[in-house]
Design a protein around this motif. Structure first.
Motif, short mmCIF file in Angstrom:
data_model
loop_
_atom_site.label_atom_id
_atom_site.label_comp_id
_atom_site.label_asym_id
_atom_site.label_seq_id
_atom_site.Cartn_x
_atom_site.Cartn_y
_atom_site.Cartn_z
N GLU A 273 0.83 -1.20 0.00
CA GLU A 273 0.00 0.00 0.00
C GLU A 273 0.87 1.25 0.00
O GLU A 273 2.02 1.22 0.47
N ARG A 275 2.69 4.59 1.05
CA ARG A 275 3.11 5.00 2.40
C ARG A 275 4.16 6.10 2.35
O ARG A 275 4.86 6.28 1.34
N GLN A 276 4.25 6.79 3.45
CA GLN A 276 5.26 7.81 3.62
C GLN A 276 6.58 7.13 3.99
O GLN A 276 6.64 6.30 4.89
#
Length: 317
Positions: A273, A275-276
């Motif tokens: 997924e 994400r930072q």
């Protein structure tokens, strides 16, 4: 002590073997008395050519002229650095010269071949050229590299101000089987290939090993790794391919997917997924980016100051 060091550098500039083994006929330029020889120019041209010319393409006279100018510019810039080194009493290591000479000599099968290769330039002039390169590197280390320092605080500040840049988009990992369809094929040929793809798809959905199905049936080179495409993110594949992926769960197998390449059977094997990215993940990259940016600035300012200080004498146009 200061007098002794100054005397040493004056001797380097005097008619000693280190700097004055070339005649004026072998010089193409001088920078504040530092020679640039025709031998150095030819070596530099030969270094640049493979980087600027296609392996299969010929080299036009105009292109050679451009490369020669680039090579001469590089060597004049190097001479600026050598002059800076001498003026600032920066010394070079004779051991490094010895090591480089040994390496060069090792490229020849016999001593006779080596002696023949260096006969025109002379071994002494070659050593002098290598020493000038060592001096230039030492000068750049002192004037530029030592000043390109980026603190941990600067790195952290950059990350905080540009956090949005360090964002990992959604990633997929998938395998596929491609039944390739030639754009020039007729309807009957396409129908036969579609039927083949449908039969393979049925076998995959019944649980037959996907790796083997890809290995023995796919027309894509990924067949040798079971159809594995590795990791990729949204936007990197054909639109129909991506649309099919988005409908799958990990482990799922798509229906037939048509792209300009032919029929695909896709198996989704992993999803990451979006994400930072954390500071620890990117801090080294940020530091390298900031150092490179600062280095370019410091280097440009340094070379500009040398150009203003030292006179260039072009002996050959």
């Amino acid at each position: 002590m200061i007098f002794l060091r100054t005397l040493i550098f004056m001797l380097i500039l005097a008619p000693t073997p280190l700097f004055a083994t070339t005649t004026d006929s072998n010089l193409v330029a001088r920078v504040g008395g530092i020679p640039v020889t025709s031998f150095e120019l030819n070596r530099q041209i030969n270094k640049i050519i493979p980087l600027r010319v296609s392996f299969h393409g010929g080299v036009s006279a105009e292109r050679i002229k451009e490369i020669r100018q680039e090579a001469l510019k590089d060597l004049i810039e190097r001479a600026y650095k050598v002059k800076y080194a001498i003026d600032n009493e920066i010394s070079g290591s004779s051991a490094k010269v010895d090591a480089q000479m040994k390496k060069i000599k090792g490229n020849f099968k016999t001593d006779a071949e080596y002696e023949k290769a260096v006969a025109v330039e002379t071994e002494t002039a070659l050593r002098a050229s290598l020493y000038r390169q060592i001096l230039a590197t030492a000068a750049e280390d002192l004037a530029v590299t030592s000043k390109v320092l980026v603190s941990d605080e600067e790195v952290a500040k950059y990350y905080a101000a540009n956090k949005h840049i360090f964002f990992m988009p959604k990633q997929f990992r998938a395998s596929h089987i491609l039944i390739k369809v030639d754009p020039s094929s007729n309807d009957a040929e396409r129908a036969a290939l579609k039927k083949k793809a449908e039969e393979i798809l049925a076998r995959a959905k019944k649980g037959e090993d996907f790796f083997n199905l890809a290995y023995y049936n796919s027309d894509d080179r990924t067949k040798y790794v079971g159809g594995d495409l590795g990791m990729f993110h949204a936007g990197q594949t054909e639109k129909p391919f991506e649309e099919a992926l988005l409908k799958l769960k990990v482990g799922g197998i798509s229906d037939l997917v048509w792209t300009r390449y032919g029929y695909h059977i896709i198996k989704l094997t992993q999803v990451n997924e979006p994400r930072q990215l954390s500071f620890d993940e990117v801090k080294l990259k940020i530091k390298s980016t900031l150092e490179n940016k600062r280095r370019k600035k410091v280097y440009a300012e340094w070379i500009s100051s040398l150009k203003q200080k030292y006179k260039v004498e072009l002996l050959v146009q």
